[in-house]
Design a protein around this motif. Structure first.
Motif, PDB file in Angstrom:
ATOM      1  N   TYR A   1      74.608  44.957  52.483  1.00 46.59           N
ATOM      2  CA  TYR A   1      73.656  44.220  51.222  1.00 46.59           C
ATOM      3  C   TYR A   1      72.188  44.586  51.502  1.00 46.59           C
ATOM      4  CZ  TYR A   1      76.865  40.844  50.839  1.00 46.59           C
ATOM      5  OH  TYR A   1      77.646  40.135  50.131  1.00 46.59           O
ATOM      6  N   GLY A   2      71.397  45.526  50.387  1.00 46.78           N
ATOM      7  CA  GLY A   2      70.404  45.920  50.460  1.00 46.78           C
ATOM      8  C   GLY A   2      69.041  44.882  49.428  1.00 46.78           C
ATOM      9  N   ASN A   3      68.297  45.315  48.655  1.00 40.66           N
ATOM     10  CA  ASN A   3      67.087  44.431  48.698  1.00 40.66           C
ATOM     11  C   ASN A   3      67.250  45.269  46.558  1.00 40.66           C
ATOM     12  OD1 ASN A   3      65.147  42.994  47.037  1.00 40.66           O
ATOM     13  ND2 ASN A   3      64.818  42.742  49.491  1.00 40.66           N
ATOM     14  N   ASP A   4      67.673  44.640  46.183  1.00 42.23           N
ATOM     15  CA  ASP A   4      67.438  45.094  44.650  1.00 42.23           C
ATOM     16  C   ASP A   4      67.246  43.732  43.210  1.00 42.23           C
ATOM     17  OD1 ASP A   4      67.873  46.974  42.243  1.00 42.23           O
ATOM     18  OD2 ASP A   4      70.205  46.326  41.834  1.00 42.23           O
TER      19      ASP A   4
ATOM     20  N   TYR B   1      58.046  38.620  36.786  1.00 39.21           N
ATOM     21  CA  TYR B   1      59.347  37.762  36.395  1.00 39.21           C
ATOM     22  C   TYR B   1      60.317  38.529  37.292  1.00 39.21           C
ATOM     23  CZ  TYR B   1      61.908  40.564  32.683  1.00 39.21           C
ATOM     24  OH  TYR B   1      62.204  41.333  31.500  1.00 39.21           O
ATOM     25  N   TYR B   2      61.362  38.239  38.433  1.00 39.02           N
ATOM     26  CA  TYR B   2      62.028  39.150  38.980  1.00 39.02           C
ATOM     27  C   TYR B   2      63.053  39.257  38.508  1.00 39.02           C
ATOM     28  CZ  TYR B   2      58.820  39.688  42.657  1.00 39.02           C
ATOM     29  OH  TYR B   2      56.879  40.423  43.004  1.00 39.02           O
ATOM     30  N   TRP B   3      63.598  40.013  38.500  1.00 42.70           N
ATOM     31  CA  TRP B   3      65.347  40.358  38.268  1.00 42.70           C
ATOM     32  C   TRP B   3      66.525  40.705  39.004  1.00 42.70           C
ATOM     33  CZ3 TRP B   3      67.590  39.089  32.333  1.00 42.70           C
ATOM     34  CH2 TRP B   3      68.241  39.008  32.245  1.00 42.70           C
ATOM     35  N   ILE B   4      67.678  39.573  39.815  1.00 47.34           N
ATOM     36  CA  ILE B   4      67.968  39.919  41.244  1.00 47.34           C
ATOM     37  C   ILE B   4      69.756  41.426  40.519  1.00 47.34           C
ATOM     38  CG2 ILE B   4      70.126  39.897  42.717  1.00 47.34           C
ATOM     39  CD1 ILE B   4      67.916  37.376  43.553  1.00 47.34           C
ATOM     40  N   GLY B   5      69.144  42.202  41.162  1.00 54.72           N
ATOM     41  CA  GLY B   5      70.615  43.601  40.037  1.00 54.72           C
ATOM     42  C   GLY B   5      72.218  43.504  41.314  1.00 54.72           C
ATOM     43  N   LEU B   6      72.393  44.482  40.709  1.00 60.98           N
ATOM     44  CA  LEU B   6      73.574  44.620  42.021  1.00 60.98           C
ATOM     45  C   LEU B   6      73.679  45.371  42.684  1.00 60.98           C
ATOM     46  CD1 LEU B   6      76.360  44.645  38.322  1.00 60.98           C
ATOM     47  CD2 LEU B   6      75.969  42.652  40.422  1.00 60.98           C
ATOM     48  N   HIS B   7      74.061  45.281  43.818  1.00 60.54           N
ATOM     49  CA  HIS B   7      74.373  45.947  44.927  1.00 60.54           C
ATOM     50  C   HIS B   7      75.140  47.343  45.628  1.00 60.54           C
ATOM     51  CE1 HIS B   7      70.888  43.296  47.022  1.00 60.54           C
ATOM     52  NE2 HIS B   7      72.024  42.733  46.856  1.00 60.54           N
ATOM     53  N   PRO B   8      74.590  48.401  45.467  1.00 59.88           N
ATOM     54  CA  PRO B   8      76.275  49.270  45.395  1.00 59.88           C
ATOM     55  C   PRO B   8      77.062  48.447  46.101  1.00 59.88           C
ATOM     56  CG  PRO B   8      74.418  49.986  47.086  1.00 59.88           C
ATOM     57  CD  PRO B   8      73.567  49.148  46.079  1.00 59.88           C
ATOM     58  N   LEU B   9      77.844  49.025  46.154  1.00 63.96           N
ATOM     59  CA  LEU B   9      79.245  48.779  46.461  1.00 63.96           C
ATOM     60  C   LEU B   9      79.445  49.522  48.116  1.00 63.96           C
ATOM     61  CD1 LEU B   9      81.712  45.928  46.808  1.00 63.96           C
ATOM     62  CD2 LEU B   9      83.394  47.920  45.625  1.00 63.96           C
ATOM     63  N   ILE B  10      78.770  48.701  49.336  1.00 63.77           N
ATOM     64  CA  ILE B  10      79.211  49.831  51.176  1.00 63.77           C
ATOM     65  C   ILE B  10      79.440  48.919  51.661  1.00 63.77           C
ATOM     66  CG2 ILE B  10      77.766  50.420  52.267  1.00 63.77           C
ATOM     67  CD1 ILE B  10      75.813  51.816  50.862  1.00 63.77           C
TER      68      ILE B  10
ATOM     69  N   LYS C   1      78.835  31.195  35.021  1.00 58.47           N
ATOM     70  CA  LYS C   1      78.511  31.817  36.493  1.00 58.47           C
ATOM     71  C   LYS C   1      78.717  32.215  37.778  1.00 58.47           C
ATOM     72  CE  LYS C   1      76.456  27.205  34.673  1.00 58.47           C
ATOM     73  NZ  LYS C   1      75.654  27.570  35.128  1.00 58.47           N
ATOM     74  N   SER C   2      78.591  33.309  37.559  1.00 58.77           N
ATOM     75  CA  SER C   2      78.578  34.180  38.527  1.00 58.77           C
ATOM     76  C   SER C   2      78.077  34.241  39.767  1.00 58.77           C
ATOM     77  CB  SER C   2      78.804  35.434  38.256  1.00 58.77           C
ATOM     78  OG  SER C   2      80.009  36.330  37.152  1.00 58.77           O
ATOM     79  N   ALA C   3      78.054  34.435  40.439  1.00 58.70           N
ATOM     80  CA  ALA C   3      77.583  34.436  42.655  1.00 58.70           C
ATOM     81  C   ALA C   3      76.698  32.551  42.450  1.00 58.70           C
ATOM     82  CB  ALA C   3      76.438  35.435  42.268  1.00 58.70           C
TER      83      ALA C   3
END
Length: 273
Positions: free
Chosen positions: A191-194, A206-215, A39-41
């Motif tokens: 945050y960015g948009n992934d 379909y869309y899959w939300i990815g991981l943002h780089p750690l900035i 159940k991450s995020a």
């Protein structure tokens, strides 16, 4: 004997949850209630539109069918404990991956600690920073286990260091050793948009939300009510410290109350003219 309630957001089979139990099993009576799947995020959500099934996995170990970490803590407190017998400590984790900066508002791990906190129970969220989450099954969590045992032992033998409606958010660096504890503030996550567009075998999009780089960025100290010149959680982890951040549930921006009052007075006066 002291009592500790454990939960997480990676699911009841998570290696981080097993490590957490292993670290604390001889320190207190351990009860585990964890989601049946990851159940991450998921944030601090309760399932109020569907029934929930509490399924026993082992002695004092339950999985909540399609439940969130908040559901797990809420139901545990109302079904496995009584008004007279409550856990002395709620610990959520060990999360596979970091929970720093504004990411804590998404985090199911942090939500588990929030739920315990709302019910007046000392609570900790603990997360293990990993360079690659796919390697978590091979990770031994040695440092995280030592840290959470130390913190739990201090709390159970003394008292929780924070007042009501506050909890500890702990992040563990990826190295097996650390430079010690560092009390931190939340960093400012960038945050960015992934959102990645794909097509299934039938050609449907379909869309899959990815991981943002750690900035991250340093937080503007003018935004803080108190003068804090220490590290943020991101910088502490980068420099090899265990980050311990005190978090409060009161999100009121007290430093902006006077500014908002002036704004509303000005707006009201303009409307009267």
């Amino acid at each position: 004997m002291k009592r500790i309630l454990l939960t997480n957001d990676d699911g009841y089979e998570s290696s981080g949850l097993r490590a957490l139990k292993e670290a604390l099993k001889d320190l207190a009576h351990i009860t585990i209630v964890a989601p049946s799947s990851e159940k991450s995020a998921c944030g601090h959500g309760l399932s109020i539109t569907k029934p929930l099934k509490l399924l026993q996995v082992d002695d004092d170990f339950y999985k909540l069918d399609d439940g969130t970490p908040s559901d797990c803590v809420y139901l545990a407190l109302h079904t496995l404990y009584t008004e007279d017998i409550k856990p002395d400590l709620v610990i959520s984790g060990i999360n596979i991956g970091s929970n720093m900066g504004e990411d804590i508002t998404y985090s199911g791990t942090v939500a588990g600690a929030i739920e315990g906190c709302l019910h007046g129970i000392s609570s900790i969220a603990i997360s293990q920073v990993l360079r690659d989450k796919n390697l978590s099954q091979e990770f031994d969590f040695r440092l995280a286990k030592n840290v959470i045992r130390d913190l739990a032992e201090r709390i159970l033998t003394n008292s929780f260091p924070l007042t009501e409606r506050k909890f500890l958010n702990v992040n563990i660096p990826s190295a097996q050793n650390s430079k010690g504890y560092k009390i931190t503030q939340m960093g400012c996550r960038v945050y960015g948009n992934d959102a990645l567009l794909h097509r299934n075998p039938r050609g449907e999009e379909y869309y899959w939300i990815g991981l943002h780089p750690l900035i991250w960025e340093s937080r503007n100290m003018a935004e803080s009510a108190l003068d804090f010149d220490g590290m943020n959680d991101f910088d502490a982890i980068k420099e090899g410290f265990v980050s311990v951040t005190p978090i409060k549930l009161d999100l009121t921006s007290y430093e902006d109350i006077a500014r908002l009052e002036d704004f509303l007075k000005t707006t009201h006066n303009k409307e009267q003219k």
